[in-house]
Write an enzyme that holds these catalytic residues in place. Structure first.
Site, short mmCIF file in Angstrom:
data_model
loop_
_atom_site.label_atom_id
_atom_site.label_comp_id
_atom_site.label_asym_id
_atom_site.label_seq_id
_atom_site.Cartn_x
_atom_site.Cartn_y
_atom_site.Cartn_z
N ASN A 31 0.71 -1.40 -0.08
CA ASN A 31 0.37 0.37 -0.03
C ASN A 31 0.79 0.99 -0.10
O ASN A 31 0.41 1.99 -0.43
CB ASN A 31 -0.76 0.06 0.93
CG ASN A 31 -2.67 -0.87 1.04
OD1 ASN A 31 -2.02 -1.25 -0.25
ND2 ASN A 31 -2.46 -1.14 2.55
N ARG A 83 -16.37 1.55 -2.05
CA ARG A 83 -15.79 2.27 -1.70
C ARG A 83 -15.25 3.66 -2.53
O ARG A 83 -14.51 3.65 -3.29
CB ARG A 83 -13.78 1.43 -1.70
CG ARG A 83 -14.35 0.68 -0.89
CD ARG A 83 -12.93 -1.14 -1.27
NE ARG A 83 -12.22 -0.13 -0.52
CZ ARG A 83 -10.51 -0.68 -0.66
NH1 ARG A 83 -10.52 -2.33 -1.48
NH2 ARG A 83 -9.11 -0.64 -0.44
N ARG A 133 -1.67 -10.58 -5.57
CA ARG A 133 -1.76 -8.68 -5.70
C ARG A 133 -1.56 -8.49 -4.51
O ARG A 133 -0.61 -7.04 -4.51
CB ARG A 133 -3.45 -8.67 -5.78
CG ARG A 133 -4.03 -8.88 -6.57
CD ARG A 133 -5.56 -7.75 -7.19
NE ARG A 133 -5.64 -6.86 -6.44
CZ ARG A 133 -6.09 -6.09 -5.75
NH1 ARG A 133 -7.28 -7.13 -4.89
NH2 ARG A 133 -6.25 -5.16 -4.62
N CYS A 180 -11.38 -4.75 -6.42
CA CYS A 180 -11.46 -5.74 -5.55
C CYS A 180 -13.64 -5.75 -4.49
O CYS A 180 -13.98 -4.90 -5.43
CB CYS A 180 -10.94 -5.41 -3.95
SG CYS A 180 -10.83 -4.81 -3.08
#
Length: 422
Positions: free
Chosen positions: A23, A123, A400, A118
């Site tokens: 991230n 989101r 991922r 995802c």
């Protein structure tokens, strides 16, 4: 399609090296768009998401090279050819939206597709849009694309976010580095990945203070220059592998781990009966005695319990003594791993954003299916503690966010192998 075969094999012992943070790296890479000069990242993780971000930056005209077996990423945005982030790339990964702020700040315009990546909830982008509009951007949604313009350039402002969104904080901070005047961002996210981003931006010449707190102040500058920056340790990979000896028994040292990255998580492990000790090389984790105890978990923004460790923690609670309640407050639809754990004999009841887990003596191996990135590794952890064989399918999710997961777990004694698909 590949799958992973796991067989319960008793306690684990040894060391696992922890990679750079996915991230953080996905946030640092778009920062290259803020400058004409090169940006080099070291300690980069070798993941499919990094390849996706590479493809996105290259589609904009940036030069991106992977060096030293992928652990160094050298980038240059001196001659960009486009300010449009296309749907075909952006849909693969939500972090693609982080090119919006940098493009808008440097070029005064950007066209970015709404993201995908995802299946753990909507989101939305509204917090990103509100923050950039506060800096003077004009943003419209047309045919699934955000069309952003700042004809007179971005201007510093005071903006308070409705929710401490990590992605929105990152986008707004990057945009504000080249805005005219001072920006004060209130209710900012406090995650280590944001601290890492600010440290990198500061090396590039940005004037920023307050990172790691809820108020970040950015004094805009005319231009940013090149830099070299080491990506921070991945606290989610760290937390995931901390759970391996907690579930299976034994003692494992996580190389590169720092307690400051996982304090709230380590506190829950301690309450469950798992020792976590800082060493000179990382964190050493061992289950104290017998079965772990059930603990309740509520996911919260940093420094609270990470949502990205909720699925893995649920796997631990499946064989804990007693009943635990896990409440998910960050994302909806993030209990999709629960039915798969039930297939392995777990006792789980889900009602909305709350899961109640009553521990059982042992899990049984079964064929299960990964539904998202963190769910995939939670099923592997459960399989390592289960009786018999567990086959986890759809493990492309795993690629991922975890590099060399089979090799790392094999190295501490797990019986695990990757089965190539037809």
């Amino acid at each position: 399609m590949d799958s992973i075969l796991v067989t319960g094999n008793g306690p684990l012992n040894g060391q696992i090296p922890i990679a750079g943070a996915k991230n953080a790296c996905l946030t640092l890479m778009p920062a290259t768009l803020l400058s004409e000069e090169p940006l080099t990242l070291t300690n980069a993780p070798r993941l499919s998401d990094i390849k996706t971000m590479t493809a996105l930056l290259q589609s904009l005209g940036a030069e991106v090279s992977s060096l030293q077996d992928g652990q160094v990423i050298a980038m240059s945005s001196h001659d960009l050819t486009s300010q449009t982030a296309d749907y075909e790339i952006v849909r693969k990964m939500r972090a693609s939206n982080l090119v919006l702020g940098p493009l808008l700040a440097r070029f005064g315009e950007a066209v970015v597709s709404l993201p995908g990546g995802c299946a753990i909830g909507a989101r939305p982008m509204d917090l990103h849009v509100e923050g950039l509009e506060a800096l003077g951007a004009e943003i419209e949604l047309e045919d699934g694309y955000l069309h952003a313009k700042a004809p007179g350039g971005l201007k510093g402002a005071v903006h308070e976010m409705r929710f401490a969104s990590v992605g929105a904080t990152e986008n707004i901070v990057m945009a504000a580095t080249l805005a005219k005047g001072t920006t004060v961002l209130k209710n900012a996210a406090r995650e280590p990945e944001i601290v890492d981003l600010v440290e990198c931006l500061r090396k590039m010449g940005a004037q920023i203070s307050g990172e790691g707190t809820s108020t970040i102040e950015i004094q805009g500058v005319d231009r940013l220059h090149g830099a070299t920056h080491q990506v921070v340790t991945d606290r989610i990979e760290l937390g995931t592998y901390m759970l391996a000896p907690a579930i299976c028994g034994g003692e494992v040292e996580l190389l590169g781990g720092r307690m400051s990255l996982v304090e709230s998580f380590a506190e829950k492990l301690d309450a469950a009966g798992v020792d976590v000790v800082q060493t000179k090389d990382g964190l050493k984790v061992a289950r104290k005695n017998g079965r772990v105890r059930s603990v309740d978990v509520v996911t919260e923004p940093f420094p609270g319990f990470p949502t990205d460790l909720q699925a893995q923690m649920m796997a631990l609670m499946c064989t804990a003594e007693g009943t635990s309640v896990l409440e998910e407050r960050i994302f909806e639809n993030r209990f999709m791993h629960a039915p798969e754990l039930v297939r392995m004999g777990a006792n789980i009841e889900v009602h909305g954003g709350t899961a109640t887990v009553t521990g059982v003596e042992s899990l049984k191996g079964a064929p299960v299916m990964a539904t998202d990135l963190r769910a995939s590794v939670s099923l592997i952890l459960a399989g390592m503690a289960a009786e018999g064989e567990t086959t986890v399918s759809r493990v492309y999710h795993l690629d991922r966010g975890y590099e060399h997961v089979v090799r790392k777990l094999e190295g501490v004694g797990a019986k695990i192998e990757r089965i190539k698909g037809q």
